[in-house]
Design a protein around this motif. Structure first.
Motif, PDB file in Angstrom:
ATOM      1  N   ALA A   1      -4.688   0.225   4.652  1.00  0.00           N
ATOM      2  CA  ALA A   1      -3.958  -0.962   5.075  1.00  0.00           C
ATOM      3  C   ALA A   1      -4.105  -1.610   6.381  1.00  0.00           C
ATOM      4  O   ALA A   1      -4.200  -2.879   6.458  1.00  0.00           O
ATOM      5  CB  ALA A   1      -2.321  -0.596   4.877  1.00  0.00           C
TER       6      ALA A   1
ATOM      7  N   PRO B   1       0.079  -6.399   5.373  1.00  0.00           N
ATOM      8  CA  PRO B   1       0.175  -5.015   4.635  1.00  0.00           C
ATOM      9  C   PRO B   1       1.453  -4.341   4.779  1.00  0.00           C
ATOM     10  O   PRO B   1       2.092  -4.443   5.943  1.00  0.00           O
ATOM     11  CB  PRO B   1      -0.897  -4.268   5.173  1.00  0.00           C
ATOM     12  CG  PRO B   1      -1.520  -4.822   6.239  1.00  0.00           C
ATOM     13  CD  PRO B   1      -0.657  -6.241   6.621  1.00  0.00           C
TER      14      PRO B   1
ATOM     15  N   TYR C   1       0.832  -1.226  -0.078  1.00  0.00           N
ATOM     16  CA  TYR C   1       0.075  -0.021  -0.055  1.00  0.00           C
ATOM     17  C   TYR C   1       0.904   1.144  -0.121  1.00  0.00           C
ATOM     18  O   TYR C   1       1.946   1.299   0.729  1.00  0.00           O
ATOM     19  CB  TYR C   1      -0.916   0.216   1.266  1.00  0.00           C
ATOM     20  CG  TYR C   1      -1.985  -1.267   1.443  1.00  0.00           C
ATOM     21  CD1 TYR C   1      -1.720  -2.423   1.808  1.00  0.00           C
ATOM     22  CD2 TYR C   1      -3.213  -0.892   1.096  1.00  0.00           C
ATOM     23  CE1 TYR C   1      -2.567  -3.312   1.858  1.00  0.00           C
ATOM     24  CE2 TYR C   1      -4.355  -1.704   1.016  1.00  0.00           C
ATOM     25  CZ  TYR C   1      -3.867  -3.021   1.475  1.00  0.00           C
ATOM     26  OH  TYR C   1      -4.791  -3.946   1.513  1.00  0.00           O
ATOM     27  N   GLU C   2       0.583   2.394  -0.731  1.00  0.00           N
ATOM     28  CA  GLU C   2       1.207   3.607  -0.636  1.00  0.00           C
ATOM     29  C   GLU C   2       1.071   4.006   0.736  1.00  0.00           C
ATOM     30  O   GLU C   2       0.032   3.754   1.580  1.00  0.00           O
ATOM     31  CB  GLU C   2       0.648   4.701  -1.687  1.00  0.00           C
ATOM     32  CG  GLU C   2       0.290   4.069  -3.041  1.00  0.00           C
ATOM     33  CD  GLU C   2       1.599   4.882  -3.751  1.00  0.00           C
ATOM     34  OE1 GLU C   2       2.319   5.597  -3.316  1.00  0.00           O
ATOM     35  OE2 GLU C   2       2.017   4.317  -4.882  1.00  0.00           O
TER      36      GLU C   2
ATOM     37  N   ASN D   1      -2.170   5.611   2.052  1.00  0.00           N
ATOM     38  CA  ASN D   1      -3.276   4.565   2.197  1.00  0.00           C
ATOM     39  C   ASN D   1      -3.137   3.813   3.426  1.00  0.00           C
ATOM     40  O   ASN D   1      -3.655   2.812   3.619  1.00  0.00           O
ATOM     41  CB  ASN D   1      -3.651   3.886   1.126  1.00  0.00           C
ATOM     42  CG  ASN D   1      -3.857   4.404  -0.170  1.00  0.00           C
ATOM     43  OD1 ASN D   1      -4.637   5.447  -0.082  1.00  0.00           O
ATOM     44  ND2 ASN D   1      -3.490   3.974  -1.446  1.00  0.00           N
TER      45      ASN D   1
END
Ligand SMILES: [Zn+2]
Ligand SMILES: [Zn+2]
Length: 370
Positions: free
Chosen positions: A353, A365, A345-346, A349
């Protein structure tokens, strides 16, 4: 993390330069572990506001005075902190350092045996004036960030060809499960094993048990998708606890006299009790699941009297500077396929996550910072 139960917010902070023995790391990625959420929910007494994150990986950008074994440009995995001087550390059992809580959960930086030094994190007010002290040094890293201050002792240099975004979670979740098997329980080839909880640590235990040659490898969880993954990773039998009235009987249909080894990874007292109940005489149960402080569990004393052992295991009893390179090698050989458990996940975000971990949609994550 500003308030109990969250949410995580991204805010600009200032980070001090590395002091003696410290290193500055530009974070490439950081896994999210249940301990981050336990602190978010204040099950552990880490003060807020705090920067969490303790499965960080990145590139060294600076080193403080006296740092000898880590250089600028090194690729590193970050892991837990230990004092190096207490009786546990003197024996080499550094994960159970007598100062584990102060070192990892106090939100403070330390020097020698002084754990009261404020973390190197600050926030300026809107006018650039008064600065607010932010707690940090979580596992000597606070790696939910673009940069972190760690120490020479809690970073592990790895080969530059290794993928930091995949290997980041080795520093906590994966070494916890793999190490519980490989460093502590050390089951014999062909020994029976039960793992309860198919999270990142439980599934790492399954992968490690497969490498050693345990048989059967039984895993219990309540989510079918996790159990299917466990079969793919080496489990020989799966039990869905939500569909079984009596988990102990379910295990005993596979191993009539109980199992030789067990790993309790759920942190649930009822499951822990069942996991011990299903041990064969002389069987050993390793407890790796965390529960809120003060959680109690009851055992049948006569059952324990028959040579059964319950052993608490932190961080897989690992000495990361030697163990993480071994896990890295197993991963490169395809024998420790943690990429099957990871979703990236960026960084922005982070709440999505966290949700994916909480709901069980994703086992591990990993946030990517760059
Ligand atoms: Zn962790
Ligand atoms: Zn120590």
């Amino acid at each position: 993390m500003r308030k109990k139960n969250g949410p995580f917010t991204l805010e600009p902070l200032e980070l001090d330069p590395p002091s003696e023995g410290e290193v500055l790391v530009r974070i490439a990625a950081c896994g999210i572990c249940r301990a981050d959420l336990s602190v978010r929910d204040q099950h552990y007494p880490t003060p807020l506001p705090v920067v969490l994150g303790h499965e960080g990986a990145g590139v060294v950008e600076g080193v403080g005075k006296g740092v000898k074994t880590v250089s600028v440009g090194d690729h590193v995995l970050m892991t837990f902190a230990f004092c190096g001087q207490c009786p546990s550390c003197a024996l080499g059992v550094i994960a159970t350092c007598w100062h584990h809580m102060e070192m990892n959960f106090s939100g403070k930086r330390y020097s020698g045996h002084d754990w009261s030094i404020p973390a190197p994190l600050f926030q300026y007010d809107a006018n650039g004036g008064v600065r607010e002290q932010i707690n940090g040094a979580f596992f000597n890293q606070s790696a939910f960030a673009t940069h972190a201050i760690a120490t020479e002792a809690n970073v592990v240099v790895i080969d530059k060809s290794a993928d930091l975004q995949t290997l980041a979670p080795l520093g906590c979740g994966f070494q916890t499960g793999a190490g519980a098997i490989m460093n502590v329980l050390r089951p014999e080839v062909g020994a029976s094993l039960l793992v309860t909880g198919a999270g990142s640590a439980g599934l790492a235990a399954v992968m490690a048990a497969k490498i050693i040659g345990c048989d059967p490898i039984i895993i219990l969880d309540t989510v079918d998708s996790k159990l299917r993954l466990a079969l793919d990773l080496g489990a020989t039998h799966v039990i869905n606890g939500s569909k079984t009235k009596d988990a102990v009987s379910a295990v005993k249909t596979i191993c009539p006299h109980g199992v030789a080894y067990a790993i309790e990874g759920t942190g649930n007292p009822a499951v822990f009790r069942n996991t011990v109940d299903v041990l064969q005489p002389t069987g050993v149960c390793g407890l790796i699941g965390g529960a809120p402080q003060g959680t109690e569990v009851a055992f049948d004393m006569t059952h324990l009297l028959f040579g059964r052992t319950v052993k608490g295991i932190l961080q897989g009893g690992s000495r990361p500077k030697s163990f993480l390179p071994k896990l890295t090698k197993l991963h490169q050989q395809g024998r420790f396929p943690i990429e099957k458990l990871i979703a990236h996940y960026e960084f922005s975000n982070i709440e999505a996550a966290v949700d994916a971990l909480s709901t069980g949609h994703v086992i591990k994550p990993v946030l990517t910072m760059q």
